[in-house]
Design a protein around this motif. Structure first.
Motif, short mmCIF file in Angstrom:
data_model
loop_
_atom_site.label_atom_id
_atom_site.label_comp_id
_atom_site.label_asym_id
_atom_site.label_seq_id
_atom_site.Cartn_x
_atom_site.Cartn_y
_atom_site.Cartn_z
N GLY A 1 0.75 -1.12 0.19
CA GLY A 1 0.13 0.01 -0.26
C GLY A 1 0.73 1.42 -0.21
N LEU A 2 0.26 2.28 -0.67
CA LEU A 2 1.08 3.63 -0.73
C LEU A 2 0.43 4.92 0.00
N ILE A 3 1.13 5.24 0.55
CA ILE A 3 0.62 6.34 1.49
C ILE A 3 1.84 7.41 0.60
N ALA A 4 0.41 8.91 0.79
CA ALA A 4 0.65 9.68 0.59
C ALA A 4 0.57 10.87 1.79
N ILE A 5 1.94 11.46 1.77
CA ILE A 5 1.39 12.78 2.99
C ILE A 5 1.62 14.43 2.56
N VAL A 6 0.96 14.70 1.92
CA VAL A 6 0.61 15.78 1.31
C VAL A 6 0.77 17.51 2.56
N GLY A 7 1.75 18.47 1.98
CA GLY A 7 1.27 19.74 2.53
C GLY A 7 2.76 20.27 1.95
N ARG A 8 2.91 21.83 2.00
CA ARG A 8 3.20 22.63 1.35
C ARG A 8 4.22 22.66 2.37
N ASN A 9 3.89 22.84 3.51
CA ASN A 9 4.41 23.73 4.59
C ASN A 9 5.45 22.25 5.07
N MET A 10 5.66 21.28 4.73
CA MET A 10 6.61 20.46 4.56
C MET A 10 7.89 21.18 4.08
N ALA A 11 7.75 21.87 2.96
CA ALA A 11 9.06 22.39 2.50
C ALA A 11 9.74 23.22 3.18
N GLY A 12 10.87 22.91 3.90
CA GLY A 12 11.83 23.82 4.71
C GLY A 12 11.74 23.62 6.12
N THR A 13 10.19 22.94 6.05
CA THR A 13 10.34 21.86 8.48
C THR A 13 11.03 21.49 8.48
N PRO A 14 12.07 21.14 9.62
CA PRO A 14 13.18 20.43 9.26
C PRO A 14 12.34 19.14 10.53
N GLY A 15 12.43 17.99 9.78
CA GLY A 15 12.11 16.89 11.00
C GLY A 15 10.78 16.65 10.35
N THR A 16 9.93 16.65 9.26
CA THR A 16 8.97 16.67 8.90
C THR A 16 9.25 14.81 8.67
N ALA A 17 10.11 14.58 8.03
CA ALA A 17 10.81 12.96 7.20
C ALA A 17 10.58 11.71 8.73
N ALA A 18 11.69 12.75 9.38
CA ALA A 18 11.56 11.73 10.85
C ALA A 18 10.92 11.89 11.37
N ARG A 19 9.47 12.65 11.79
CA ARG A 19 8.49 12.28 12.34
C ARG A 19 7.53 10.85 11.74
N ILE A 20 7.78 11.75 10.17
CA ILE A 20 6.58 10.35 9.70
C ILE A 20 6.98 9.15 10.14
N PHE A 21 8.54 8.07 9.88
CA PHE A 21 9.13 7.10 10.31
C PHE A 21 9.43 6.91 11.40
N GLU B 1 0.16 -4.25 3.06
CA GLU B 1 -1.76 -4.09 2.86
C GLU B 1 -1.92 -3.99 4.08
N LYS B 2 -1.01 -4.93 5.20
CA LYS B 2 -1.92 -5.42 6.85
C LYS B 2 -1.80 -4.44 7.26
#
Length: 449
Positions: free
Chosen positions: A378-398, A426-427
């Motif tokens: 399953g593919l999940i997209a996390i979308v947000g224009r404010n993610m650009a330039g905000t440190p740590g966004t990917a780390a929070r997702i993971f 998918e599970k």
């Protein structure tokens, strides 16, 4: 400061015009602001859960007529639906002549497009009479070419001239005409497209799309109970979420207004006090305060993982891999890669029963050291224009996924940093979405308290 609009196009969906009661609500909304000058109606939708949409009844009439079956009961129900609306609104209007024309055309063997379009056509006549607006038949101002493709330039030119001197008008949604004069429809949901076309033609300040929900939600309500609404979203974010399966407006229905730079406001006919979702060309001047705009996902993917030492130095390696898929007419979804690895994400159904052949072809093309396929992704997209330039966004997702034991099978992030896409089994799909939503959205709810 509240924005002032002088010219609005308003589109009402089938649920907003399903009955006389809903007609009255829609009319009250139109009359509440003088700027709501141009109205695009859909055909009557369902009045309750087990009801049938008028368009579906019309298509049933067409199919039964074409196969020699009796369609009189369906047609009688259609007439009853419209007559109930007319009676409930207290109008001195008769559609008997229109019903007779439709009936005769069905007997002669008309097209499905013509038959399906009559729902919007008849509803437009009723609405124009009820609110005192001029009725403009969409067949006179919306055009398709001989191949059935929408003719945007001709439509914009003709419609602009036709509506230039009209103060208020009702233009039915969903259909237009072909060069031979026959009726041609858009795909289902085409009234959204008509609303966008009218908005562009009259240079509207805003396009209001009235339906039965108060805008878009940050997440699928079947996964998250009562998710937060999206207050502001850009066209680019909308496209990303729509592509990943979110139930938002189709790209065709926003392209005319996107080209013209006109915002769209999704509103709820039954809750007109709700501000809904505002779709804007650019977020400049608008601030929702949300880091994440929305989360969407789709299941049913496979990942083909190819490993080969020094592949990054092998000229044309990726091109030869992709040619294997191109030769079989198989599109790819994503292409994450490393120095010595390349992953091709594809729809699982596209490789059903031909996996061995594809692996053989890839081996012949690039002679990899190792190749394997992961299924049920399953593919999940996390979308947000404010993610650009905000440190740590990917780390929070993971971190959010790790906390609930979700194994990430793929990571892909565009150069614009507008979205981050993760692949999971998918599970774990629903669990992953819930964890990401809680990580980013609960903090907003606490701030609102």
């Amino acid at each position: 400061m509240e924005r002032i609009f002088e010219k609005k196009v308003v589109k009402f969906g089938g649920s907003s015009l399903a009955s006389a009661e809903q007609f009255k609500k829609s009319a009250d909304i139109i009359k509440a602001e003088e700027s709501r000058r141009f109205v695009v109606p859909s055909a009557p939708g369902k009045r309750c859960g087990n009801d049938t949409k008028v368009t579906d009844l019309l298509i049933s009439c067409y199919k039964k007529s074409a196969s020699g079956e009796d369609w009189s009961a369906d047609f009688a129900e259609i007439k009853s639906r419209y007559n109930d609306i007319i009676s409930g609104l207290g109008l001195n209007v008769s559609l008997d002549a229109e019903f007779e024309v439709i009936s005769e055309n069905l007997k002669k063997g008309t097209t499905q497009d013509y038959t399906a379009s009559r729902g919007e056509y008849l509803n437009g006549i009723i609405l124009a009479n009820y609110i005192g607006y001029e009725f403009v038949d969409a067949a006179e101002v919306i055009f398709f070419d001989a191949e059935g493709r929408f003719d945007a330039d001709k439509t914009n030119e003709v419609m602009s001239k036709r509506l230039a001197d009209v103060k208020n008008a009702v233009v039915p949604g969903f259909y237009g005409s072909s060069p031979d004069g026959s009726i041609k429809t858009f795909s289902r949901g085409g009234s959204d497209i008509t609303g966008a076309i009218v908005s562009r033609a009259v240079c509207a300040d805003i396009y209001e799309n009235w339906t039965d929900v108060s805008g878009f939600l940050m997440c699928d309500p079947r996964i998250i109970d009562d998710p937060r609404p999206i207050s502001i979203i850009t066209y680019r974010e909308l496209r990303e979420l729509s592509y990943m399966g979110a139930s938002v407006l189709h790209e065709d229905s926003i392209f005319p207004v996107k080209v013209a730079g006109i915002p769209i406001n999704i509103r709820n006919t039954n809750r007109p006090e709700d501000s809904g979702t505002l779709i804007v060309p650019s977020a400049e001047g608008y601030n929702s305060g949300d880091l994440i705009t929305g989360i969407a996902g789709k299941k049913g993917f496979a990942i083909i993982r190819i490993e080969k030492d020094m592949m990054n130095q092998e000229l044309g390696f990726g091109m030869r891999v992709l040619k294997v898929f191109a030769d079989r007419g198989i599109p790819f979804e994503h292409l994450p890669s490393g120095i010595d690895t390349m992953c091709v994400v594809i729809n699982e159904n596209d490789i059903k029963d031909i996996e061995d052949e594809i692996i053989t072809d890839i081996c012949k093309a690039v002679n990899p050291d190792h190749i394997d396929i992961s299924h049920s992704i399953g593919l999940i997209a996390i979308v947000g224009r404010n993610m650009a330039g905000t440190p740590g966004t990917a780390a929070r997702i993971f971190s959010a996924l790790a906390r609930v034991g979700v194994n990430i099978r793929m990571i892909d992030q565009g150069s614009s940093e507008l979205n981050i896409i993760v692949g999971v089994e998918e599970k774990s799909f629903n669990r992953a979405i819930k964890s990401i939503y809680l990580e980013f959205c609960i903090e907003y709810e606490l701030q609102d308290c």
